[in-house]
Design a protein around this motif. Structure first.
Motif, PDB file in Angstrom:
ATOM      1  N   ILE A   1      -2.936   5.425   7.255  1.00  0.00           N
ATOM      2  CA  ILE A   1      -3.156   4.025   6.896  1.00  0.00           C
ATOM      3  C   ILE A   1      -4.569   3.905   6.353  1.00  0.00           C
ATOM      4  N   ASN A   2      -4.688   3.303   5.163  1.00  0.00           N
ATOM      5  CA  ASN A   2      -5.980   3.151   4.508  1.00  0.00           C
ATOM      6  C   ASN A   2      -6.200   1.721   4.055  1.00  0.00           C
ATOM      7  N   LEU A   3      -7.464   1.344   4.017  1.00  0.00           N
ATOM      8  CA  LEU A   3      -7.881   0.115   3.368  1.00  0.00           C
ATOM      9  C   LEU A   3      -8.468   0.534   2.041  1.00  0.00           C
ATOM     10  N   LEU A   4      -7.783   0.195   0.953  1.00  0.00           N
ATOM     11  CA  LEU A   4      -8.272   0.519  -0.388  1.00  0.00           C
ATOM     12  C   LEU A   4      -9.044  -0.683  -0.896  1.00  0.00           C
ATOM     13  N   GLN A   5     -10.321  -0.492  -1.161  1.00  0.00           N
ATOM     14  CA  GLN A   5     -11.139  -1.599  -1.632  1.00  0.00           C
ATOM     15  C   GLN A   5     -12.081  -1.112  -2.720  1.00  0.00           C
ATOM     16  N   ASN A   6     -12.720  -2.051  -3.402  1.00  0.00           N
ATOM     17  CA  ASN A   6     -13.579  -1.744  -4.547  1.00  0.00           C
ATOM     18  C   ASN A   6     -12.809  -0.915  -5.579  1.00  0.00           C
ATOM     19  N   LEU A   7     -11.584  -1.317  -5.820  1.00  0.00           N
ATOM     20  CA  LEU A   7     -10.710  -0.603  -6.742  1.00  0.00           C
ATOM     21  C   LEU A   7     -11.170  -0.795  -8.188  1.00  0.00           C
ATOM     22  N   ALA A   8     -10.960   0.216  -9.012  1.00  0.00           N
ATOM     23  CA  ALA A   8     -11.279   0.106 -10.433  1.00  0.00           C
ATOM     24  C   ALA A   8     -10.374  -0.919 -11.100  1.00  0.00           C
ATOM     25  N   ILE A   9      -9.178  -1.098 -10.575  1.00  0.00           N
ATOM     26  CA  ILE A   9      -8.249  -2.108 -11.070  1.00  0.00           C
ATOM     27  C   ILE A   9      -7.700  -2.861  -9.861  1.00  0.00           C
ATOM     28  N   SER A  10      -7.826  -4.161  -9.889  1.00  0.00           N
ATOM     29  CA  SER A  10      -7.418  -4.975  -8.737  1.00  0.00           C
ATOM     30  C   SER A  10      -5.896  -5.054  -8.630  1.00  0.00           C
ATOM     31  N   PRO A  11      -5.377  -5.386  -7.453  1.00  0.00           N
ATOM     32  CA  PRO A  11      -3.929  -5.589  -7.325  1.00  0.00           C
ATOM     33  C   PRO A  11      -3.406  -6.652  -8.300  1.00  0.00           C
ATOM     34  N   VAL A  12      -4.193  -7.684  -8.554  1.00  0.00           N
ATOM     35  CA  VAL A  12      -3.794  -8.723  -9.513  1.00  0.00           C
ATOM     36  C   VAL A  12      -3.608  -8.115 -10.894  1.00  0.00           C
ATOM     37  N   ASP A  13      -4.579  -7.314 -11.326  1.00  0.00           N
ATOM     38  CA  ASP A  13      -4.490  -6.690 -12.644  1.00  0.00           C
ATOM     39  C   ASP A  13      -3.399  -5.626 -12.697  1.00  0.00           C
ATOM     40  N   CYS A  14      -3.169  -4.930 -11.596  1.00  0.00           N
ATOM     41  CA  CYS A  14      -2.054  -3.970 -11.542  1.00  0.00           C
ATOM     42  C   CYS A  14      -0.743  -4.691 -11.813  1.00  0.00           C
ATOM     43  N   ALA A  15      -0.541  -5.822 -11.142  1.00  0.00           N
ATOM     44  CA  ALA A  15       0.699  -6.583 -11.323  1.00  0.00           C
ATOM     45  C   ALA A  15       0.839  -7.065 -12.754  1.00  0.00           C
ATOM     46  N   LYS A  16      -0.250  -7.537 -13.342  1.00  0.00           N
ATOM     47  CA  LYS A  16      -0.210  -7.997 -14.733  1.00  0.00           C
ATOM     48  C   LYS A  16       0.165  -6.859 -15.671  1.00  0.00           C
ATOM     49  N   GLN A  17      -0.440  -5.686 -15.473  1.00  0.00           N
ATOM     50  CA  GLN A  17      -0.140  -4.541 -16.344  1.00  0.00           C
ATOM     51  C   GLN A  17       1.300  -4.082 -16.196  1.00  0.00           C
ATOM     52  N   VAL A  18       1.788  -4.009 -14.959  1.00  0.00           N
ATOM     53  CA  VAL A  18       3.175  -3.575 -14.754  1.00  0.00           C
ATOM     54  C   VAL A  18       4.128  -4.550 -15.432  1.00  0.00           C
ATOM     55  N   ARG A  19       3.891  -5.835 -15.273  1.00  0.00           N
ATOM     56  CA  ARG A  19       4.762  -6.838 -15.921  1.00  0.00           C
ATOM     57  C   ARG A  19       4.694  -6.725 -17.438  1.00  0.00           C
ATOM     58  N   ARG A  20       3.500  -6.547 -17.967  1.00  0.00           N
ATOM     59  CA  ARG A  20       3.314  -6.468 -19.420  1.00  0.00           C
ATOM     60  C   ARG A  20       3.929  -5.183 -19.988  1.00  0.00           C
ATOM     61  N   ARG A  21       3.898  -4.107 -19.214  1.00  0.00           N
ATOM     62  CA  ARG A  21       4.384  -2.806 -19.682  1.00  0.00           C
ATOM     63  C   ARG A  21       5.640  -2.388 -18.920  1.00  0.00           C
ATOM     64  N   TRP A  22       6.473  -3.348 -18.560  1.00  0.00           N
ATOM     65  CA  TRP A  22       7.628  -3.112 -17.691  1.00  0.00           C
ATOM     66  C   TRP A  22       8.500  -1.946 -18.148  1.00  0.00           C
ATOM     67  N   GLU A  23       8.708  -1.817 -19.438  1.00  0.00           N
ATOM     68  CA  GLU A  23       9.581  -0.753 -19.958  1.00  0.00           C
ATOM     69  C   GLU A  23       9.082   0.628 -19.553  1.00  0.00           C
ATOM     70  N   GLU A  24       7.777   0.824 -19.489  1.00  0.00           N
ATOM     71  CA  GLU A  24       7.218   2.122 -19.094  1.00  0.00           C
ATOM     72  C   GLU A  24       7.548   2.464 -17.645  1.00  0.00           C
ATOM     73  N   PHE A  25       7.793   1.454 -16.840  1.00  0.00           N
ATOM     74  CA  PHE A  25       8.022   1.662 -15.422  1.00  0.00           C
ATOM     75  C   PHE A  25       9.509   1.686 -15.072  1.00  0.00           C
TER      76      PHE A  25
END
Length: 167
Positions: A132-156
């Motif tokens: 179990i880890n606490l991931l913080q100070n990420l280069a890409i935030s969870p908010v931005d991860c979600a935006k990228q996945v939605r925008r690039r859905w076909e890749e996923f």
């Protein structure tokens, strides 16, 4: 990708538990670190969507494939399922894993204080290991991860089953 990984606990083979305070962000040999590094978009996507639908909580990553020493993280795909456990259910879930109460309390404390827009409380289970880890100070935030996945859905799409996070 620069991020701070704060191990809350490492639970190996259900027999030995290690509370870790060191930062392993540069230890690329550790398979959990590699899994996070190569799947941060899907993990961030799952964590942010879980937060939006259920509030604070724990993202569980259950690795389906065995992690072999010969794995090439640049080429090989590792299957895993994600599940978001809301804060009110975390103690019960961790209790089912037979974790000590002090560990459960530590995880609950991390969940109560982390910033869901900037960090992820992540449990990885695979190869008969639990971490179990606490991931913080990420280069890409969870908010931005979600935006990228939605925008690039076909890749996923090949991973579509993994992206349907259970809530």
């Amino acid at each position: 990708m620069c991020r701070q990984v704060v191990p809350i606990l490492m639970f190996l083979q259900r027999t030995r538990m290690h509370i870790r305070n060191d930062c392993r962000q540069k230890d690329n040999r550790h398979w959990q670190h590699q899994l996070i590094h190569h799947n941060i978009l899907t993990l961030g996507y799952g964590a942010w969507n879980g937060y939006l639908q259920r509030g604070r909580g724990l993202l569980v990553c259950d690795v389906v494939d065995p992690i072999l020493p010969s794995i090439d993280w640049q080429v090989d795909f590792v299957s895993f399922n994600q599940m978001f456990i809301p804060q009110v259910q975390v103690a019960g879930y961790l209790g089912e894993l037979q974790l000590e109460q002090t560990v459960v309390a530590g995880v609950e404390s991390a969940i109560a204080t982390y910033n869901p827009a900037q960090a992820i409380v992540l449990l990885i289970h695979g190869n008969q290991e639990l971490e179990i880890n606490l991931l913080q100070n990420l280069a890409i935030s969870p908010v931005d991860c979600a935006k990228q996945v939605r925008r690039r859905w076909e890749e996923f799409q090949p991973q579509a089953n993994d992206l349907r996070v259970k809530f």
